[in-house]
Design a protein around this motif. Structure first.
Motif, PDB file in Angstrom:
ATOM      1  N   THR A  84     -75.891 109.583 -23.243  1.00 32.62           N
ATOM      2  CA  THR A  84     -77.006 108.845 -24.658  1.00 32.62           C
ATOM      3  C   THR A  84     -76.987 107.061 -24.572  1.00 32.62           C
ATOM      4  O   THR A  84     -76.748 106.600 -24.678  1.00 32.62           O
ATOM      5  N   LEU A 207     -64.186 118.696 -32.419  1.00 31.90           N
ATOM      6  CA  LEU A 207     -65.454 119.911 -32.918  1.00 31.90           C
ATOM      7  C   LEU A 207     -65.779 120.438 -31.259  1.00 31.90           C
ATOM      8  O   LEU A 207     -66.855 120.048 -30.593  1.00 31.90           O
ATOM      9  N   ASN A 210     -67.529 125.655 -29.146  1.00 34.16           N
ATOM     10  CA  ASN A 210     -67.414 127.199 -27.805  1.00 34.16           C
ATOM     11  C   ASN A 210     -66.283 127.533 -28.738  1.00 34.16           C
ATOM     12  O   ASN A 210     -66.001 128.518 -28.220  1.00 34.16           O
ATOM     13  N   ARG A 230     -78.955 117.390 -29.437  1.00 32.03           N
ATOM     14  CA  ARG A 230     -79.316 117.590 -28.158  1.00 32.03           C
ATOM     15  C   ARG A 230     -78.872 116.921 -27.122  1.00 32.03           C
ATOM     16  O   ARG A 230     -78.074 116.545 -26.852  1.00 32.03           O
ATOM     17  N   VAL A 232     -76.998 119.018 -25.049  1.00 35.32           N
ATOM     18  CA  VAL A 232     -75.876 119.847 -24.827  1.00 35.32           C
ATOM     19  C   VAL A 232     -75.535 121.129 -24.390  1.00 35.32           C
ATOM     20  O   VAL A 232     -74.642 121.556 -23.633  1.00 35.32           O
ATOM     21  N   PHE A 236     -74.509 124.797 -20.879  1.00 32.89           N
ATOM     22  CA  PHE A 236     -73.925 126.058 -21.344  1.00 32.89           C
ATOM     23  C   PHE A 236     -74.918 127.710 -21.138  1.00 32.89           C
ATOM     24  O   PHE A 236     -76.340 127.351 -20.120  1.00 32.89           O
TER      25      PHE A 236
END
Ligand SMILES: C[S@@+](CC[C@H](N)C(=O)[O-])C[C@H]1O[C@@H](n2cnc3c(N)ncnc32)[C@H](O)[C@@H]1O
Length: 503
Positions: A84, A207, A210, A230, A232, A236
């Motif tokens: 990032t 946090l 999931n 953004r 992330v 998944f």
């Protein structure tokens, strides 16, 4: 390590690879793709050097360990990339600066509600939320009059700690204009320290997206005006994305924004997201009404019906609504309602229930929480006050009221209410927890940590599967993890500047 031992470990890693991948998916929602197995192998091999655990033993211990465990943190660091930087993605930053933030700020001014709630979900080391903080500082000349709730969450503890410390290298600064660099950073050799004043506006927290711990006023993930999630979703699969999108949907205020990364996979099934066209964005998949799909999703839910005030009804003790459905809400129904996180429905159901002396204080504390989760803080506050006037020993209501006052930034009053809650029930863990956070926010570092540790001692003595009273769905096992993370973040962060007023 001998060549032979190394070969032996690599064989063991390969034998257990699919079980590791399954474990990571189930625990973190993260899908390990074929090209990432090399990193996974390296992480498992390093675990042998670091913890002296052979791959099979490592996996067995991971299966039994809590989120806070160094074994799991090692794995998380290995399989997540915290890449990032400040002002990441010029198009999106311009969009935030010229449209999204302006729109939210203007709307809030028109509503005479000078408050902003922004959450960077999957924040990594904090560059994203600090970029927003700088933009807000530039865009809002009277920022001192605003109530800001700026939240940054991640599963990578190392990243969170770096975020709290706010010290960055050149790589994080590669897209930042000189103006911002000069105005908001102090340079020490090759490192840049982010403005202490702005840093203190942001709360970093562990946090796991999931897990079902959000939205909740308890961890301040409710009633957001803007969520940035953004880069992330790349971790998944479609099922997890659908699930997480629904939950993020529930965390937003009507009219709030969710911003994903430009190349993130999108799935809006089961949400009420709508898409808006905007220049410079790449997505062009048509929607049913030929509206182009964009990466900005504006939640446009129906305007909520105003909730009728309840104070006068409480004054009469027995509350009579026209045509009530029932005078009884059973425990299972309430639990189901709370898990659905459909706050408006919860409010409607409570409004259609005849309140009496035995259920009023409980149902009103739920209604106050639901209103707060919808961002209707003044209405929620009014309910708390009226209810407490009648039930002055209701600790749940004192606690709910304290959470509302924290959101309203009335910290002195909130602290009094938390202490009152603890006076009524010293074992009430959530009050110790919130008091700790509040004191840390007030720069009372030592006493804040002491409150968190008090909470931890009591939480550890409970059954891990038992639901935490006053939290609506959180288990003691999860709370223990949250507390350990919170203590770790604040123990090893740059809080040494804090002056302890109560020590
Ligand atoms: C590539 S970084 C994105 C940072 C920032 N949002 C940005 O766009 O610059 C992705 C972050 O998502 C976090 N992450 C991965 N899985 C997660 C999960 N299950 N819950 C919360 N965060 C997660 C990783 O730890 C990592 O820090």
């Amino acid at each position: 390590m001998t060549e032979k031992k190394r070969d032996e470990l690599i064989t063991q890693i390969k034998d257990n690879e699919s079980d590791f991948i399954k474990f990571i998916y189930e625990r973190l929602g993260i899908v390990i793709k074929t090209h990432q197995t090399h990193e996974l192998h390296k992480t498992i091999l390093n675990a042998y050097h670091k913890f002296n655990e052979e791959p099979k033993e490592y996996l067995d211990k991971l299966r039994d360990c809590q989120d806070h465990s160094p074994l799991l943190e090692h794995l998380i660091s290995g399989v997540t990339v915290g890449e990032t930087y400040f002002f990441r993605d010029k198009h999106q930053i311009n969009l935030l600066k010229d449209k999204i933030l302006i729109d939210i700020i203007q709307r809030k001014r028109e509503e005479n509600n000078l408050s902003l709630r922004i959450w960077s979900a999957g924040s990594a080391t904090g560059e994203e939320i600090y970029t927003i903080t700088m933009l807000l500082h530039e865009l809002i000349p009277d920022i001192d009059k605003w109530r800001l709730s700026l939240l940054a969450t991640d599963i990578n503890m190392e990243s969170l700690k770096k975020g709290v410390a706010g010290l960055y290298g050149e790589w994080s600064m590669r897209s930042i204009q000189d103006y911002f660099k000069r105005r908001y950073f102090t340079q020490f050799n090759k490192e840049y320290s982010f403005s202490q004043q702005l840093k203190e506006l942001v709360h970093f927290d562990y946090l796991n997206l999931n897990e079902d711990t959000y939205p909740d006023i308890f961890n301040a993930t409710n009633a957001q005006d803007l969520i940035l999630c953004r880069n992330v979703f790349i971790y998944f699969d479609a099922d997890k994305i659908t699930h997480i999108m629904k939950k993020l949907n529930a965390c937003l205020m009507p009219g709030g924004y969710l911003l994903l990364g430009a190349s993130d996979p999108v799935n809006i099934t089961g949400t009420d997201f709508i898409f808006h066209h905007h220049d410079g964005l790449v997505f062009t998949r048509p929607q049913t009404n030929d509206q182009p799909i964009k990466i900005i999703k504006t939640i446009a839910t129906e305007k909520m019906e105003p909730v009728p005030p309840v104070c006068e009804k409480i004054d009469k003790k027995v509350i009579a609504k026209p045509e009530p459905i029932s005078n009884h809400l059973d425990q299972d129904k309430i639990t189901e309602m709370l898990q659905s996180t459909n706050w408006q429905e919860i409010i409607n159901m409570i409004d259609q229930t005849i309140l009496n002396d035995s259920n009023a204080s409980f149902l009103l504390s739920i209604k106050a929480t639901a209103l707060a989760n919808l961002g209707k803080l003044s209405e929620a506050e009014r309910i708390c006050q009226s209810s407490l006037a009648l039930h002055s020993t209701n600790k749940d209501m004192y606690f709910t009221y304290a959470l509302i006052l924290i959101e309203l930034n009335q910290l002195t009053e909130a602290e009094k209410l938390l202490r009152k809650t603890l006076f009524l029930d010293h074992q009430f863990v959530p009050a110790h927890f919130q008091l700790g956070l509040l004191l840390l926010r007030n720069k009372q570092h030592e006493v804040g940590l002491k409150s968190l540790r008090n909470a931890l001692v009591i939480a550890k003595s409970k059954d891990t599967q038992e639901e935490v009273a006053g939290s609506h769905g959180l288990r003691y096992g999860q709370l223990v993890i949250m507390l350990k993370h919170e203590i770790e973040i604040h123990t090893s962060s740059g809080n040494i500047n804090y002056v302890d007023q109560n020590a």
